[in-house]
Design an enzyme around this catalytic site. Sequence first.
Site, PDB file in Angstrom:
ATOM      1  N   MET A 188      38.203  -3.505 -36.537  1.00 17.84           N
ATOM      2  CA  MET A 188      36.909  -3.604 -37.267  1.00 17.84           C
ATOM      3  C   MET A 188      35.719  -4.053 -36.398  1.00 17.84           C
ATOM      4  O   MET A 188      34.867  -4.924 -36.723  1.00 17.84           O
ATOM      5  CB  MET A 188      37.081  -4.782 -38.216  1.00 17.84           C
ATOM      6  CG  MET A 188      38.297  -4.632 -39.126  1.00 17.84           C
ATOM      7  SD  MET A 188      38.652  -3.068 -39.835  1.00 17.84           S
ATOM      8  CE  MET A 188      37.799  -3.247 -41.241  1.00 17.84           C
ATOM      9  N   ARG A 189      35.635  -3.190 -35.246  1.00 15.89           N
ATOM     10  CA  ARG A 189      34.308  -3.449 -34.446  1.00 15.89           C
ATOM     11  C   ARG A 189      33.703  -2.052 -33.889  1.00 15.89           C
ATOM     12  O   ARG A 189      34.751  -0.979 -33.757  1.00 15.89           O
ATOM     13  CB  ARG A 189      35.019  -4.296 -33.373  1.00 15.89           C
ATOM     14  CG  ARG A 189      33.957  -4.912 -32.321  1.00 15.89           C
ATOM     15  CD  ARG A 189      34.610  -6.118 -31.687  1.00 15.89           C
ATOM     16  NE  ARG A 189      35.182  -7.226 -32.741  1.00 15.89           N
ATOM     17  CZ  ARG A 189      34.080  -8.124 -32.865  1.00 15.89           C
ATOM     18  NH1 ARG A 189      32.772  -8.023 -32.582  1.00 15.89           N
ATOM     19  NH2 ARG A 189      34.455  -9.086 -33.805  1.00 15.89           N
ATOM     20  N   ASN A 249      40.473   6.907 -33.726  1.00 15.71           N
ATOM     21  CA  ASN A 249      40.512   6.147 -34.925  1.00 15.71           C
ATOM     22  C   ASN A 249      40.935   6.807 -35.961  1.00 15.71           C
ATOM     23  O   ASN A 249      40.982   7.786 -36.188  1.00 15.71           O
ATOM     24  CB  ASN A 249      38.892   5.697 -35.076  1.00 15.71           C
ATOM     25  CG  ASN A 249      38.811   4.602 -36.035  1.00 15.71           C
ATOM     26  OD1 ASN A 249      39.802   3.523 -36.211  1.00 15.71           O
ATOM     27  ND2 ASN A 249      38.071   4.883 -37.167  1.00 15.71           N
ATOM     28  N   GLY A 266      48.196  -4.824 -39.246  1.00 20.59           N
ATOM     29  CA  GLY A 266      48.912  -4.037 -38.180  1.00 20.59           C
ATOM     30  C   GLY A 266      50.065  -3.295 -38.512  1.00 20.59           C
ATOM     31  O   GLY A 266      51.018  -2.861 -37.804  1.00 20.59           O
ATOM     32  N   SER A 267      49.942  -2.580 -39.828  1.00 20.81           N
ATOM     33  CA  SER A 267      51.208  -1.773 -40.476  1.00 20.81           C
ATOM     34  C   SER A 267      50.959  -0.569 -39.480  1.00 20.81           C
ATOM     35  O   SER A 267      52.063   0.076 -39.174  1.00 20.81           O
ATOM     36  CB  SER A 267      50.861  -1.657 -41.865  1.00 20.81           C
ATOM     37  OG  SER A 267      49.802  -0.895 -42.185  1.00 20.81           O
ATOM     38  N   ASN A 268      49.704   0.084 -39.144  1.00 23.75           N
ATOM     39  CA  ASN A 268      49.529   1.224 -38.504  1.00 23.75           C
ATOM     40  C   ASN A 268      50.467   1.057 -37.006  1.00 23.75           C
ATOM     41  O   ASN A 268      50.898   1.776 -36.442  1.00 23.75           O
ATOM     42  CB  ASN A 268      48.392   1.976 -38.211  1.00 23.75           C
ATOM     43  CG  ASN A 268      47.875   2.470 -39.451  1.00 23.75           C
ATOM     44  OD1 ASN A 268      48.335   3.638 -39.844  1.00 23.75           O
ATOM     45  ND2 ASN A 268      47.279   1.804 -40.592  1.00 23.75           N
ATOM     46  N   LYS A 291      28.216  -7.737 -25.653  1.00 26.03           N
ATOM     47  CA  LYS A 291      29.221  -6.927 -25.867  1.00 26.03           C
ATOM     48  C   LYS A 291      30.065  -6.375 -24.901  1.00 26.03           C
ATOM     49  O   LYS A 291      31.080  -6.052 -24.613  1.00 26.03           O
ATOM     50  CB  LYS A 291      28.922  -5.788 -26.952  1.00 26.03           C
ATOM     51  CG  LYS A 291      29.861  -4.673 -27.527  1.00 26.03           C
ATOM     52  CD  LYS A 291      29.289  -3.711 -28.305  1.00 26.03           C
ATOM     53  CE  LYS A 291      30.086  -2.943 -29.195  1.00 26.03           C
ATOM     54  NZ  LYS A 291      30.148  -3.525 -30.351  1.00 26.03           N
ATOM     55  N   HIS A 333      40.855   6.373 -40.272  1.00 32.96           N
ATOM     56  CA  HIS A 333      39.801   5.831 -41.097  1.00 32.96           C
ATOM     57  C   HIS A 333      40.517   6.295 -42.665  1.00 32.96           C
ATOM     58  O   HIS A 333      40.935   7.535 -42.814  1.00 32.96           O
ATOM     59  CB  HIS A 333      38.605   6.370 -41.072  1.00 32.96           C
ATOM     60  CG  HIS A 333      37.573   5.764 -42.035  1.00 32.96           C
ATOM     61  ND1 HIS A 333      37.118   4.430 -41.846  1.00 32.96           N
ATOM     62  CD2 HIS A 333      36.986   6.176 -42.968  1.00 32.96           C
ATOM     63  CE1 HIS A 333      36.031   4.332 -42.928  1.00 32.96           C
ATOM     64  NE2 HIS A 333      36.484   5.259 -43.881  1.00 32.96           N
TER      65      HIS A 333
HETATM   66  C1  GRF Z   1      43.886   1.201 -41.997  1.00 30.74           C
HETATM   67  O1  GRF Z   1      43.477   1.491 -43.579  1.00 30.74           O
HETATM   68  C2  GRF Z   1      43.101   1.942 -41.413  1.00 30.74           C
HETATM   69  O2  GRF Z   1      42.757   3.104 -41.793  1.00 30.74           O
HETATM   70  C3  GRF Z   1      41.562   1.402 -41.296  1.00 30.74           C
HETATM   71  O3  GRF Z   1      42.026  -0.249 -41.196  1.00 30.74           O
HETATM   72  C4  GRF Z   1      43.562  -0.314 -41.879  1.00 30.74           C
HETATM   73  C5  GRF Z   1      44.340  -0.997 -41.176  1.00 30.74           C
HETATM   74  O4  GRF Z   1      45.530  -1.391 -41.576  1.00 30.74           O
HETATM   75  N1  GRF Z   1      40.773   1.423 -40.141  1.00 30.74           N
HETATM   76  P1  GRF Z   1      46.790  -1.719 -40.638  1.00 30.74           P
HETATM   77  O5  GRF Z   1      46.189  -3.064 -40.134  1.00 30.74           O
HETATM   78  O6  GRF Z   1      47.379  -0.768 -39.657  1.00 30.74           O
HETATM   79  O7  GRF Z   1      47.806  -2.247 -41.892  1.00 30.74           O
END
Ligand code: GRF
Length: 200
Positions: free
Chosen positions: A95-96, A112, A17-19, A70, A114
């Site tokens: 991750m889904r 999203n 969850g850093s993002n 789903k 990536h």
């Molecule tokens: C990130 O590298 C994002 O690009 C990928 O999953 C990772 C998530 O990192 N889809 P975080 O959980 O936000 O730290």
Amino acid sequence: MTKYQPIRLAVFASGNGSNFEAIMQSIQKGEVDGELALLVSDQPDAFVLARAEKLGVPSIAFTPKAFESKAAYESEVLDHLKAAKVDLIVLAGYMRIVGKTLLQSYPERIINIHPSLLPNYPGREGIIDAFMDKVEQTGVTVHLVDEGVDTGPILAQKTVAIEEGDTIDSLERKIHALEHELFPKVIQKMIKKLQKEYVK
Ligand code: GRF
């Protein structure tokens, strides 16, 4: 001056969850003009849920396998999104693969991030795959989500050089730092676009 309605975001995340936290900080700094209405996780023990609690963001967590399909899982999530009046879904380490139920309810409203320069290195190991291939540069992509794995129209990309002496860990750190900078900027652009559409 036009008074735009606030755009409400839901972040979907499965892990660290850093993002998610970077997005919240950008909102708090006034750089992203949205409200973080909901965090959705498909991993009830994900660390991102603790971050949400610390930051005072409402969250819900599900075990998708506990649902009969789903579509049933996504319908449940959709009920919560509607109750929270969510306008835009932001996948940040979710991750889904997103299914029809959510895609049809949020057309061109799911984005999203990536950790590679798509279309190169889609999938779970974007950073490691690029590193192992010994390419000179990789990067970060933000894109609209469709039914594929890391496909969908690209909204923004930034490159990162893989330098001599880099390791998977150092590359990961560089990529994450870039993600935390790029993602809020793209979210802000999407918010502006949605605000203009709403007043049309
Ligand atoms: C990130 O590298 C994002 O690009 C990928 O999953 C990772 C998530 O990192 N889809 P975080 O959980 O936000 O730290």
